[in-house]
Motif scaffolding. Sequence first.
Motif, short mmCIF file in Angstrom:
data_model
loop_
_atom_site.label_atom_id
_atom_site.label_comp_id
_atom_site.label_asym_id
_atom_site.label_seq_id
_atom_site.Cartn_x
_atom_site.Cartn_y
_atom_site.Cartn_z
N PHE A 99 -0.56 0.70 -22.32
CA PHE A 99 -1.55 1.30 -23.20
C PHE A 99 -2.52 0.21 -23.63
O PHE A 99 -2.13 -0.95 -23.82
CB PHE A 99 -0.86 1.90 -24.43
N PRO A 100 -3.81 0.56 -23.81
CA PRO A 100 -4.80 -0.48 -24.15
C PRO A 100 -4.54 -1.13 -25.51
O PRO A 100 -4.97 -2.25 -25.75
CB PRO A 100 -6.13 0.26 -24.13
N THR A 125 10.33 -9.33 -25.05
CA THR A 125 9.41 -10.35 -25.55
C THR A 125 7.94 -10.06 -25.28
O THR A 125 7.08 -10.69 -25.87
CB THR A 125 9.71 -11.71 -24.90
N ASP A 126 7.63 -9.18 -24.35
CA ASP A 126 6.26 -8.91 -23.89
C ASP A 126 5.64 -10.14 -23.23
O ASP A 126 4.43 -10.19 -23.00
CB ASP A 126 5.35 -8.44 -25.03
N TYR A 174 2.23 -4.24 -19.66
CA TYR A 174 3.02 -3.01 -19.65
C TYR A 174 4.02 -3.08 -20.80
O TYR A 174 4.78 -4.02 -20.93
CB TYR A 174 3.74 -2.83 -18.31
N GLN A 175 3.98 -2.05 -21.66
CA GLN A 175 4.81 -2.07 -22.86
C GLN A 175 6.13 -1.31 -22.71
O GLN A 175 7.10 -1.62 -23.39
CB GLN A 175 4.04 -1.47 -24.05
N TYR A 176 6.16 -0.28 -21.88
CA TYR A 176 7.34 0.59 -21.78
C TYR A 176 7.77 0.72 -20.32
O TYR A 176 6.94 0.67 -19.40
CB TYR A 176 7.03 2.01 -22.29
N CYS A 186 -3.45 5.50 -21.07
CA CYS A 186 -2.36 4.76 -20.44
C CYS A 186 -2.67 4.49 -18.97
O CYS A 186 -3.28 5.32 -18.29
CB CYS A 186 -1.07 5.56 -20.56
N THR A 187 -2.23 3.34 -18.49
CA THR A 187 -2.25 3.03 -17.07
C THR A 187 -0.79 2.98 -16.61
O THR A 187 -0.10 2.00 -16.86
CB THR A 187 -2.92 1.67 -16.80
N PRO A 188 -0.33 4.07 -15.96
CA PRO A 188 1.06 4.05 -15.48
C PRO A 188 1.15 3.41 -14.10
O PRO A 188 0.19 3.42 -13.33
CB PRO A 188 1.42 5.54 -15.42
#
Length: 120
Positions: A11-12, A47-48, A54-56, A89-91
Amino acid sequence: MTLQHIVLFSFPSELSDDDDTDMRDQVKAWPEKIGGFGAIRFGRDLTDARTRGYQYLLYTEFDDEIALRNYQQHPVHQYFLAWVMERSCTPLAFDYHLTPDTVVWPHGPNDTHHSGGAAS
């Protein structure tokens, strides 16, 4: 033949707490509302640090490609897809079969190789 369907979501900007809860609740409802899954896992990276935005991650297993297509075409999944796309979102999706060539460890019950720690 079992297959895995993995999707990363970028997500942005961070989702609000309400959107995060809504997204999780939607996924948690799938076994009852959609069915046909062998497994569902959904979460965030610890930790990202290496996710490239990508968050998820969504991990699902299906018995075959027909079950995967049924899930993808189901109205509940279509609603979810529209929901994430409304949030820009960019999946990134990846599907593959679980075969002797793709399952590295643990070995299946008919495998004659010992899966101890050291290479032989």
